[in-house]
Design an enzyme around this catalytic site. Sequence first.
Site, PDB file in Angstrom:
ATOM      1  N   ARG A 121       7.333  17.660  19.073  1.00  0.00           N
ATOM      2  CA  ARG A 121       8.001  18.219  17.872  1.00  0.00           C
ATOM      3  C   ARG A 121       9.210  17.398  17.439  1.00  0.00           C
ATOM      4  NH1 ARG A 121       6.984  23.270  20.432  1.00  0.00           N
ATOM      5  NH2 ARG A 121       5.079  24.172  19.589  1.00  0.00           N
ATOM      6  N   LYS A 143      11.205   7.962   5.364  1.00  0.00           N
ATOM      7  CA  LYS A 143       9.784   8.165   5.057  1.00  0.00           C
ATOM      8  C   LYS A 143       8.952   7.528   6.164  1.00  0.00           C
ATOM      9  CE  LYS A 143       9.775   8.471   0.014  1.00  0.00           C
ATOM     10  NZ  LYS A 143       9.316   7.836  -1.256  1.00  0.00           N
ATOM     11  N   GLU A 185      11.390  -6.712  -3.525  1.00  0.00           N
ATOM     12  CA  GLU A 185      12.117  -5.436  -3.411  1.00  0.00           C
ATOM     13  C   GLU A 185      13.626  -5.664  -3.531  1.00  0.00           C
ATOM     14  OE1 GLU A 185      10.633  -2.479  -3.315  1.00  0.00           O
ATOM     15  OE2 GLU A 185       8.595  -2.893  -2.617  1.00  0.00           O
ATOM     16  N   LYS A 227      20.282   1.411  -1.140  1.00  0.00           N
ATOM     17  CA  LYS A 227      19.222   2.365  -0.765  1.00  0.00           C
ATOM     18  C   LYS A 227      19.848   3.583  -0.088  1.00  0.00           C
ATOM     19  CE  LYS A 227      14.876   3.653   0.840  1.00  0.00           C
ATOM     20  NZ  LYS A 227      13.516   3.395   1.210  1.00  0.00           N
ATOM     21  N   GLU A 237      13.112  13.016  -2.129  1.00  0.00           N
ATOM     22  CA  GLU A 237      12.529  12.632  -3.420  1.00  0.00           C
ATOM     23  C   GLU A 237      12.214  13.832  -4.306  1.00  0.00           C
ATOM     24  OE1 GLU A 237       9.997   9.128  -3.242  1.00  0.00           O
ATOM     25  OE2 GLU A 237       9.126   9.660  -5.156  1.00  0.00           O
ATOM     26  N   ARG A 241      15.410   9.841  -6.246  1.00  0.00           N
ATOM     27  CA  ARG A 241      14.894   8.796  -5.357  1.00  0.00           C
ATOM     28  C   ARG A 241      13.690   8.065  -5.970  1.00  0.00           C
ATOM     29  NH1 ARG A 241      14.145   9.119   1.239  1.00  0.00           N
ATOM     30  NH2 ARG A 241      12.918   7.223   1.461  1.00  0.00           N
ATOM     31  N   ASN A 245      10.723   3.700  -7.312  1.00  0.00           N
ATOM     32  CA  ASN A 245       9.320   3.399  -7.643  1.00  0.00           C
ATOM     33  C   ASN A 245       9.208   2.416  -8.806  1.00  0.00           C
ATOM     34  OD1 ASN A 245       8.533   5.190  -5.691  1.00  0.00           O
ATOM     35  ND2 ASN A 245       8.362   6.916  -7.100  1.00  0.00           N
ATOM     36  N   HIS A 248       6.317   0.113  -9.172  1.00  0.00           N
ATOM     37  CA  HIS A 248       5.303   0.501  -8.189  1.00  0.00           C
ATOM     38  C   HIS A 248       4.099   1.196  -8.822  1.00  0.00           C
ATOM     39  CE1 HIS A 248       8.371  -0.672  -5.404  1.00  0.00           C
ATOM     40  NE2 HIS A 248       7.674  -0.297  -4.349  1.00  0.00           N
ATOM     41  N   HIS A 252       0.907  -0.368  -7.465  1.00  0.00           N
ATOM     42  CA  HIS A 252      -0.072   0.342  -6.634  1.00  0.00           C
ATOM     43  C   HIS A 252      -1.462   0.262  -7.249  1.00  0.00           C
ATOM     44  CE1 HIS A 252       3.238   2.986  -4.661  1.00  0.00           C
ATOM     45  NE2 HIS A 252       2.947   1.948  -3.906  1.00  0.00           N
ATOM     46  N   HIS A 265       2.050  -6.298  -1.014  1.00  0.00           N
ATOM     47  CA  HIS A 265       2.679  -5.209  -1.757  1.00  0.00           C
ATOM     48  C   HIS A 265       3.778  -5.732  -2.705  1.00  0.00           C
ATOM     49  CE1 HIS A 265       4.363  -1.286  -2.555  1.00  0.00           C
ATOM     50  NE2 HIS A 265       5.539  -1.680  -2.089  1.00  0.00           N
TER      51      HIS A 265
HETATM   52  P1  NAD Z   1       4.000  -5.493   7.894  1.00  0.00           P
HETATM   53  O1  NAD Z   1       4.646  -4.494   8.724  1.00  0.00           O
HETATM   54  O2  NAD Z   1       2.516  -5.534   7.872  1.00  0.00           O
HETATM   55  O3  NAD Z   1       4.566  -6.934   8.262  1.00  0.00           O
HETATM   56  C1  NAD Z   1       4.065  -8.064   7.579  1.00  0.00           C
HETATM   57  C2  NAD Z   1       3.556  -9.123   8.563  1.00  0.00           C
HETATM   58  O4  NAD Z   1       4.673  -9.771   9.160  1.00  0.00           O
HETATM   59  C3  NAD Z   1       2.752  -8.565   9.713  1.00  0.00           C
HETATM   60  O5  NAD Z   1       1.724  -9.465  10.005  1.00  0.00           O
HETATM   61  C4  NAD Z   1       3.764  -8.504  10.850  1.00  0.00           C
HETATM   62  O6  NAD Z   1       3.155  -8.557  12.123  1.00  0.00           O
HETATM   63  C5  NAD Z   1       4.559  -9.749  10.581  1.00  0.00           C
HETATM   64  N1  NAD Z   1       5.914  -9.761  11.079  1.00  0.00           N
HETATM   65  C6  NAD Z   1       6.813  -8.752  11.113  1.00  0.00           C
HETATM   66  N2  NAD Z   1       8.006  -9.199  11.476  1.00  0.00           N
HETATM   67  C7  NAD Z   1       7.876 -10.511  11.720  1.00  0.00           C
HETATM   68  C8  NAD Z   1       8.769 -11.538  12.090  1.00  0.00           C
HETATM   69  N3  NAD Z   1      10.070 -11.301  12.224  1.00  0.00           N
HETATM   70  N4  NAD Z   1       8.287 -12.786  12.255  1.00  0.00           N
HETATM   71  C9  NAD Z   1       6.973 -13.057  12.041  1.00  0.00           C
HETATM   72  N5  NAD Z   1       6.085 -12.141  11.650  1.00  0.00           N
HETATM   73  C10 NAD Z   1       6.537 -10.883  11.484  1.00  0.00           C
HETATM   74  O7  NAD Z   1       4.434  -5.337   6.343  1.00  0.00           O
HETATM   75  P2  NAD Z   1       5.799  -4.920   5.646  1.00  0.00           P
HETATM   76  O8  NAD Z   1       5.768  -5.577   4.340  1.00  0.00           O
HETATM   77  O9  NAD Z   1       6.966  -5.075   6.525  1.00  0.00           O
HETATM   78  O10 NAD Z   1       5.598  -3.343   5.443  1.00  0.00           O
HETATM   79  C11 NAD Z   1       4.558  -2.825   4.654  1.00  0.00           C
HETATM   80  C12 NAD Z   1       4.368  -1.387   5.023  1.00  0.00           C
HETATM   81  O11 NAD Z   1       5.574  -0.680   4.743  1.00  0.00           O
HETATM   82  C13 NAD Z   1       3.285  -0.678   4.236  1.00  0.00           C
HETATM   83  O12 NAD Z   1       2.510   0.084   5.123  1.00  0.00           O
HETATM   84  C14 NAD Z   1       4.057   0.249   3.300  1.00  0.00           C
HETATM   85  O13 NAD Z   1       3.329   1.430   2.997  1.00  0.00           O
HETATM   86  C15 NAD Z   1       5.279   0.549   4.105  1.00  0.00           C
HETATM   87  N6  NAD Z   1       6.461   0.934   3.343  1.00  0.00           N
HETATM   88  C16 NAD Z   1       7.129   2.036   3.735  1.00  0.00           C
HETATM   89  C17 NAD Z   1       8.265   2.428   3.051  1.00  0.00           C
HETATM   90  C18 NAD Z   1       9.046   3.620   3.535  1.00  0.00           C
HETATM   91  O14 NAD Z   1       9.983   4.037   2.851  1.00  0.00           O
HETATM   92  N7  NAD Z   1       8.738   4.149   4.693  1.00  0.00           N
HETATM   93  C19 NAD Z   1       8.741   1.689   1.963  1.00  0.00           C
HETATM   94  C20 NAD Z   1       8.030   0.556   1.594  1.00  0.00           C
HETATM   95  C21 NAD Z   1       6.893   0.175   2.288  1.00  0.00           C
HETATM   96  N1  GLY Z   2      10.377   2.995  -0.664  1.00  0.00           N
HETATM   97  C1  GLY Z   2      10.604   4.126  -1.485  1.00  0.00           C
HETATM   98  C2  GLY Z   2      11.445   5.184  -0.846  1.00  0.00           C
HETATM   99  O1  GLY Z   2      11.930   5.010   0.239  1.00  0.00           O
HETATM  100  O2  GLY Z   2      11.622   6.212  -1.425  1.00  0.00           O
END
Ligand code: NAD
Ligand code: GLY
Length: 356
Positions: A121, A143, A185, A227, A237, A241, A245, A248, A252, A265
Amino acid sequence: MEIVNVELGDRAYPIYVGAGCLEDLGPRLAQTGGEKRMAVVTNSTVASLYLEPVTRTLTGAGFDPAVVQIPDGEEHKNLAWLAFVYDRLIDAGVDRGGSVVALGGGVVGDLAGFAAATYLRGIDLVQVPTTLLAQIDSSIGGKTGVNHPAGKNLLGAFKQPRFVLADVECLRTLPRREYVAGLAEVVKTGAILDAELFALLEAELPDILRQERDLLVRVVRRCCQLKALVVAEDETEGGYRAILNFGHTLGHAIESLTDYTTFLHGEAVAIGMVAAARVSQQLGFCDATTVRRLSTLVDRCGLPTEVPSDLEREALALAMRTDKKALGGSIKFVCLEGIGRTRFERLGCDEIVRYI
Ligand code: NAD
Ligand code: GLY
């Protein structure tokens, strides 16, 4: 090391930003008073680069970390790998006083964060983001979640971390394309919230692309600060917040129509931001200079600015209509009024594609 606070009352937390600060993880975690037995969740790529220094700082501070390693890739951000993480946490004997350290990009952060939100939990979560996108966006604001075959991020929870530790030195090993996608971003943050940051990006882009250390710390810190302000104002949100987007909605749609295989992305968001600025101009909300500044900066980053010509407008409208944030065929669209200024406008998906 710079410290940015996310002001959320009893869930407030610091974001530590620095160059070479990974070694502070253990001592910082020790300050939270968590139990010895805890887990580091990471993926195979990040483990090969940073697991050794991370376990060293944790053991040095008296922790006994279990390591949970998932394969690299968005396709593993799902319920099956979440179950794998739960199994490992149980096997390792992590209890309610333990914590999860999410070491990696947004995929690891979202999945490990959701595991921490739900295991027993909810146990403590620490985000150690290693991509630019994760450092300025996904690790902040709580998130967390996983994908479902029916759509991205359909399952999840809000789980604020105890702290975020962003070491910009980790970005040096990031593939160039991932770094540049993360910059989208950064540009977004300036475009919607801070004309001064945007101007800094315009002026210093070559050094930012070269990852000049002090400049990068400054830029990441400022993005985290912005942020944090948005999250403090609207944690779950309810309204404001959604400003994040910007770009986006179309981004998307482009990702979904190209099966998440053509664009990262940030690349899709880059196209979406330029398109959103054009929509804003056509609606009379901003001038041509604003659109030109945004599209020039996006282009200088090495990011795409145009919707691929083979994507039909009708298909884009349909993809937007099926977005989880659409309501009855319309979207609360983030428009630009100028650099650093936005407004929400409810627009029909057909209307949006007509203006692009
Ligand atoms: P990712 O986590 O897939 O990382 C991108 C690539 O870089 C991967 O292959 C990873 O293994 C590699 N990598 C990571 N750190 C590294 C480093 N220091 N050196 C070498 N390689 C490295 O992608 P991302 O762009 O970081 O994240 C995308 C994800 O984030 C999506 O799933 C998206 O939905 C999510 N997201 C979440 C939020 C939120 O608010 N929670 C906001 C935006 C995106
Ligand atoms: N990445 C969008 C949010 O955190 O709301």
